[in-house]
Motif scaffolding. Structure first.
Motif, PDB file in Angstrom:
ATOM      1  N   ALA A 179       5.300 -32.742  50.341  1.00 56.67           N
ATOM      2  CA  ALA A 179       6.182 -31.594  50.145  1.00 56.67           C
ATOM      3  C   ALA A 179       5.628 -30.659  49.074  1.00 56.67           C
ATOM      4  N   VAL A 180       5.083 -31.232  48.004  1.00 58.07           N
ATOM      5  CA  VAL A 180       4.487 -30.397  46.950  1.00 58.07           C
ATOM      6  C   VAL A 180       3.272 -29.645  47.490  1.00 58.07           C
ATOM      7  N   LEU A 181       2.435 -30.327  48.268  1.00 58.86           N
ATOM      8  CA  LEU A 181       1.272 -29.659  48.869  1.00 58.86           C
ATOM      9  C   LEU A 181       1.719 -28.516  49.779  1.00 58.86           C
ATOM     10  N   THR A 182       2.812 -28.728  50.493  1.00 58.80           N
ATOM     11  CA  THR A 182       3.345 -27.661  51.353  1.00 58.80           C
ATOM     12  C   THR A 182       3.768 -26.459  50.511  1.00 58.80           C
ATOM     13  N   GLY A 183       4.469 -26.726  49.406  1.00 55.70           N
ATOM     14  CA  GLY A 183       4.888 -25.633  48.535  1.00 55.70           C
ATOM     15  C   GLY A 183       3.707 -24.887  47.938  1.00 55.70           C
ATOM     16  N   VAL A 184       2.691 -25.624  47.522  1.00 54.48           N
ATOM     17  CA  VAL A 184       1.488 -24.985  46.960  1.00 54.48           C
ATOM     18  C   VAL A 184       0.809 -24.113  48.008  1.00 54.48           C
ATOM     19  N   THR A 185       0.738 -24.608  49.245  1.00 54.84           N
ATOM     20  CA  THR A 185       0.123 -23.823  50.325  1.00 54.84           C
ATOM     21  C   THR A 185       0.907 -22.544  50.595  1.00 54.84           C
ATOM     22  N   VAL A 186       2.212 -22.628  50.500  1.00 54.12           N
ATOM     23  CA  VAL A 186       3.041 -21.431  50.685  1.00 54.12           C
ATOM     24  C   VAL A 186       2.711 -20.386  49.624  1.00 54.12           C
ATOM     25  N   VAL A 187       2.563 -20.830  48.380  1.00 59.90           N
ATOM     26  CA  VAL A 187       2.252 -19.885  47.297  1.00 59.90           C
ATOM     27  C   VAL A 187       0.878 -19.260  47.512  1.00 59.90           C
ATOM     28  N   ILE A 188      -0.093 -20.082  47.951  1.00 57.97           N
ATOM     29  CA  ILE A 188      -1.428 -19.541  48.215  1.00 57.97           C
ATOM     30  C   ILE A 188      -1.366 -18.451  49.282  1.00 57.97           C
ATOM     31  N   SER A 189      -0.496 -18.624  50.248  1.00 56.87           N
ATOM     32  CA  SER A 189      -0.479 -17.772  51.437  1.00 56.87           C
ATOM     33  C   SER A 189       0.383 -16.533  51.299  1.00 56.87           C
ATOM     34  N   MET A 190       1.222 -16.457  50.266  1.00 57.79           N
ATOM     35  CA  MET A 190       2.250 -15.418  50.280  1.00 57.79           C
ATOM     36  C   MET A 190       1.703 -14.008  50.164  1.00 57.79           C
ATOM     37  N   ARG A 191       0.536 -13.816  49.569  1.00 52.15           N
ATOM     38  CA  ARG A 191      -0.016 -12.468  49.457  1.00 52.15           C
ATOM     39  C   ARG A 191      -0.613 -11.971  50.772  1.00 52.15           C
ATOM     40  N   VAL A 192      -1.230 -12.895  51.534  1.00 46.87           N
ATOM     41  CA  VAL A 192      -1.960 -12.479  52.740  1.00 46.87           C
ATOM     42  C   VAL A 192      -1.083 -12.505  53.976  1.00 46.87           C
ATOM     43  N   ILE A 193      -0.387 -13.620  54.193  1.00 41.09           N
ATOM     44  CA  ILE A 193       0.364 -13.761  55.449  1.00 41.09           C
ATOM     45  C   ILE A 193       1.860 -13.559  55.261  1.00 41.09           C
ATOM     46  N   GLY A 194       2.340 -13.704  54.037  1.00 38.70           N
ATOM     47  CA  GLY A 194       3.761 -13.457  53.781  1.00 38.70           C
ATOM     48  C   GLY A 194       4.590 -14.733  53.815  1.00 38.70           C
ATOM     49  N   LEU A 195       5.678 -14.733  53.031  1.00 44.92           N
ATOM     50  CA  LEU A 195       6.503 -15.930  52.892  1.00 44.92           C
ATOM     51  C   LEU A 195       7.275 -16.265  54.160  1.00 44.92           C
ATOM     52  N   LEU A 196       7.567 -15.266  54.984  1.00 41.07           N
ATOM     53  CA  LEU A 196       8.354 -15.519  56.197  1.00 41.07           C
ATOM     54  C   LEU A 196       7.504 -15.976  57.378  1.00 41.07           C
ATOM     55  N   LEU A 197       6.179 -15.872  57.253  1.00 43.46           N
ATOM     56  CA  LEU A 197       5.318 -16.173  58.391  1.00 43.46           C
ATOM     57  C   LEU A 197       4.350 -17.315  58.129  1.00 43.46           C
ATOM     58  N   ILE A 198       4.315 -17.834  56.897  1.00 40.46           N
ATOM     59  CA  ILE A 198       3.318 -18.843  56.565  1.00 40.46           C
ATOM     60  C   ILE A 198       3.454 -20.099  57.410  1.00 40.46           C
ATOM     61  N   SER A 199       4.678 -20.441  57.764  1.00 37.69           N
ATOM     62  CA  SER A 199       4.875 -21.659  58.549  1.00 37.69           C
ATOM     63  C   SER A 199       4.091 -21.600  59.866  1.00 37.69           C
TER      64      SER A 199
END
Length: 335
Positions: A179-199
């Protein structure tokens, strides 16, 4: 292409796309196994609350989002393990509470009006700063090293929690780590792909990899390759097409999945047209029936009168030498 690389923000975006494309499928494969494909969405919503806290306190939104998603990741796994709250309800709390808190905090922050909210939600090429890139690189390195070192434990727990627990594996700690790795990946991705689409980038490359690979390892390699190709391709397409980077990346990932699905269907269709039935005989093949057994893909062929037969429902298929799938891992190996 050179004009694209001459711009600093595009170089930053391309490097960030490589980091996202490599790390998101590595984490997503275990989420798919656990049947928690949408947890990335919940983490994304919580990350927006962290961004709001960062803007309100005039600190780094990336670091604030990182702290919030790590706390949320630990909380959701503890709720799933100890509490009566179901996983779905906990995810719903994250979905609605996180995004609502983020919007409210940003509205009350002194610099909230100037914050590019849409860029955080859907990705924007010009929002990746050099400091962000350093933080993303460090976090992506942590994700890659952790997954590579603990991939067998993560696979075992994601595949069968009860068996993993009986084998003595620390199931709760492993789930919290994922779960922590998932959260970290979300933070890495939020600038490029966005928080609503990272999944989508955690799930779609893995869905494509499962179509193309013939084992867990090869499927994961395909997933990372598809993630890298769609991330970098989406950023380049977004630059020349003047489209939102996150949505463009997701559309390319969907196109890759559809192409792989159609390709797999065509291969299956061609294989059926070339299928040859063996002659009927009364003998029933089994492990100790006296005929040589040869592993072939996901089944066993038996050598019978110079031919290789395999059970296909209500008849036997002719698997004569020269008709094997050359990509088979076990092709020709005798038991």
């Amino acid at each position: 292409m050179m004009d694209l690389l001459s711009l600093e923000f595009m170089r930053n975006s391309l490097i960030a796309a490589v980091l996202v494309g490599a790390s998101a499928p590595l984490v997503g494969v275990f989420l798919v196994q656990r049947g928690m494909s949408l947890i990335g969405d919940g983490m994304g919503h919580m990350a927006l609350a962290g961004v709001g806290v960062g803007v309100l306190t005039q600190t780094s939104p990336v670091l604030a989002a990182l702290v919030v998603v790590i706390v949320a990741a630990v909380a959701i796994e503890l709720l799933r393990h100890f509490g009566s709250t179901s996983g779905d309800l906990a995810l719903a709390v994250m979905f609605y509470g996180g995004i609502a808190a983020g919007v409210v905090i940003l509205a009350r922050a002194p610099q909230g009006s100037s914050t590019n909210l849409q860029g955080y939600l859907f990705g924007a090429l010009n929002t990746v700063s050099r400091n962000d890139l350093i933080a993303f690189a460090v976090l992506a390195g942590v994700v890659l090293v952790t997954v590579l070192l603990l991939r067998e434990r993560l696979f075992a727990v994601a595949q069968d929690e009860e068996y993993a627990k009986a084998s003595g594996l620390p199931v709760l700690a492993t789930n919290v780590l994922l779960a922590v790795l998932t959260g970290v990946t979300v933070v890495i991705s939020m600038r490029v792909i966005g928080l609503l689409l990272i999944s989508a980038l955690m799930i779609l490359p893995n869905a494509t990899g499962q179509r193309l690979g013939r084992s867990f390892r090869s499927s994961l390699v395909w997933a990372v390759a598809v993630g890298l190709a769609t991330s970098v391709g989406g950023v380049v397409t977004s630059f020349y097409g003047d489209t939102p980077s996150g949505a463009t990346i997701v559309l390319l990932a969907i196109a890759a999945f559809i192409t792989s699905a159609v390709g797999a269907w065509l291969v299956h269709l061609i294989g059926r047209t070339q299928h040859t039935s063996a002659e009927n005989h009364e003998h029933v093949h089994w492990e100790d029936c006296g005929h040589e057994a040869v592993l072939h893909d996901d089944h066993v062929d038996y050598v019978h009168d110079g031919h290789r037969h395999a059970e296909h429902g209500d008849h036997r298929g002719e698997h004569a030498p020269g008709r094997e799938d050359p990509h088979s891992t076990f092709e020709g190996s005798h038991r």
